[in-house]
Design a protein around this motif. Sequence first.
Motif, PDB file in Angstrom:
ATOM      1  N   THR A  70      31.687  51.989  37.573  1.00 49.69           N
ATOM      2  CA  THR A  70      33.717  51.615  37.439  1.00 49.69           C
ATOM      3  C   THR A  70      33.892  51.130  38.813  1.00 49.69           C
ATOM      4  O   THR A  70      34.686  50.191  38.863  1.00 49.69           O
ATOM      5  CB  THR A  70      34.304  52.244  36.576  1.00 49.69           C
ATOM      6  N   ARG A  71      33.717  52.458  39.494  1.00 44.24           N
ATOM      7  CA  ARG A  71      35.057  52.633  40.871  1.00 44.24           C
ATOM      8  C   ARG A  71      33.740  51.640  41.672  1.00 44.24           C
ATOM      9  O   ARG A  71      34.983  51.517  42.411  1.00 44.24           O
ATOM     10  CB  ARG A  71      34.957  54.318  41.152  1.00 44.24           C
ATOM     11  N   LEU A  72      32.326  51.726  41.881  1.00 42.19           N
ATOM     12  CA  LEU A  72      31.893  51.604  42.879  1.00 42.19           C
ATOM     13  C   LEU A  72      32.202  49.049  42.331  1.00 42.19           C
ATOM     14  O   LEU A  72      32.368  49.060  43.170  1.00 42.19           O
ATOM     15  CB  LEU A  72      30.832  51.151  42.689  1.00 42.19           C
ATOM     16  N   ALA A  74      34.820  48.273  41.730  1.00 38.15           N
ATOM     17  CA  ALA A  74      36.081  48.193  42.224  1.00 38.15           C
ATOM     18  C   ALA A  74      36.443  48.036  43.289  1.00 38.15           C
ATOM     19  O   ALA A  74      37.124  46.870  44.209  1.00 38.15           O
ATOM     20  CB  ALA A  74      37.346  49.228  41.380  1.00 38.15           C
ATOM     21  N   GLU A  75      35.339  49.050  44.210  1.00 37.38           N
ATOM     22  CA  GLU A  75      35.481  48.876  45.743  1.00 37.38           C
ATOM     23  C   GLU A  75      35.208  47.829  45.777  1.00 37.38           C
ATOM     24  O   GLU A  75      35.101  46.665  47.522  1.00 37.38           O
ATOM     25  CB  GLU A  75      35.091  49.912  46.319  1.00 37.38           C
ATOM     26  N   ALA A  76      33.907  46.716  45.873  1.00 39.81           N
ATOM     27  CA  ALA A  76      33.408  46.219  46.074  1.00 39.81           C
ATOM     28  C   ALA A  76      33.820  45.547  45.859  1.00 39.81           C
ATOM     29  O   ALA A  76      33.617  44.086  46.600  1.00 39.81           O
ATOM     30  CB  ALA A  76      32.124  46.377  44.819  1.00 39.81           C
ATOM     31  N   THR A  78      36.448  44.653  46.668  1.00 32.15           N
ATOM     32  CA  THR A  78      37.913  45.184  46.900  1.00 32.15           C
ATOM     33  C   THR A  78      37.827  44.916  48.443  1.00 32.15           C
ATOM     34  O   THR A  78      38.426  44.260  49.089  1.00 32.15           O
ATOM     35  CB  THR A  78      38.653  46.409  47.110  1.00 32.15           C
ATOM     36  N   LEU A  79      35.979  45.363  48.799  1.00 35.98           N
ATOM     37  CA  LEU A  79      35.629  44.384  49.346  1.00 35.98           C
ATOM     38  C   LEU A  79      35.741  43.171  50.005  1.00 35.98           C
ATOM     39  O   LEU A  79      35.527  42.192  50.905  1.00 35.98           O
ATOM     40  CB  LEU A  79      34.015  45.529  49.851  1.00 35.98           C
ATOM     41  N   GLU A  80      35.069  42.427  48.863  1.00 30.91           N
ATOM     42  CA  GLU A  80      35.022  40.985  48.883  1.00 30.91           C
ATOM     43  C   GLU A  80      35.948  40.377  48.984  1.00 30.91           C
ATOM     44  O   GLU A  80      36.151  39.039  49.483  1.00 30.91           O
ATOM     45  CB  GLU A  80      34.582  40.513  47.164  1.00 30.91           C
ATOM     46  N   ARG A  81      37.318  40.698  48.475  1.00 34.24           N
ATOM     47  CA  ARG A  81      38.820  40.382  49.263  1.00 34.24           C
ATOM     48  C   ARG A  81      38.836  40.446  50.448  1.00 34.24           C
ATOM     49  O   ARG A  81      39.382  39.314  50.655  1.00 34.24           O
ATOM     50  CB  ARG A  81      40.012  40.591  47.455  1.00 34.24           C
TER      51      ARG A  81
END
Length: 306
Positions: A70-72, A74-76, A78-81
């Motif tokens: 789930t954290r991964l 979410a971080e992905a 964020t990186l995409e944005r």
Amino acid sequence: MLDLRKVNHVIEIARQGGFAKAAATLNITQSALTRSVQILEDSLGIQVFERGPRGIRLTREGEEFIEGGTRLLAEAATLERFARSARTTDRGRVRMGAAPASFRLFWFEVLPIFAARYPGIEVATSAESVEEISALLQSGDLDFAIGSLEALRSNGALQVEDIASLAVSPFVRRGHPLDRVEPPTFEELLAYPMVGPSPADPHTPFMNSVASVSNSPYSVPHLIVDSFALSLRIVERTDSFSFAFSRYAAAPEFDETFRVWHDWAPVPPLPFHIATRIGWNHTAAARPLIEMLRQRILRLSDEAPA
């Protein structure tokens, strides 16, 4: 390499409580979803779900996987944005100036970070006197300038935005005749040559008026040096004095080499500005650089928390 789609499949199965509902939500067949989970479990060497007569439940490893997955995701996201945003701004050219020229020291921290974050943006810098920066802004050769730009307010073609006021402190080398805890008077300081940048309002006229009253043998500044690093070397090796932004001069390593008088009342804080041509629209390339510079200045200002 971990497949984020398969991670999402596992999380959706846990969320829906079963393969059938998760397959419908993901718009794939149940057999394809089952196969996706099997591939993931085999590649990781763990079992995520236990199957039983009452359905499925997460194993202990599965619970940890769901938490980390789930954290991964979410971080992905964020990186995409961030990447999507960078694609819209990571192009173009920014031309910025600093006046007086010594104020380019504010670029030293910001520009390396900006260049790493926006590698596609071309940056051109120009550190000049206030008068020269004014001409470059009006001609369109600069997009914006930072510095002590109070004198540009009277120019109808330019707009000047206040950012913050930066306190300044006088300093001399350790071992200087004035090296003492008690702050010197203005007259005592002006008995020695001052090292400073090209004239900047409002301080230079103020200091010149004091120098004339005190019968100082030196002009102010006596040594015009538009490099702060060079100013430090001159002060360190002579009986001259100079001024530094108080937050900068508060660093322990600065105090080892120089005597600094903090909160020195005779000189008011130095106002700091951003100047642009009237009608210039902040480009997508310039906006993040301006904001990074603004934040850097605020961190050194009186308004910044201690």
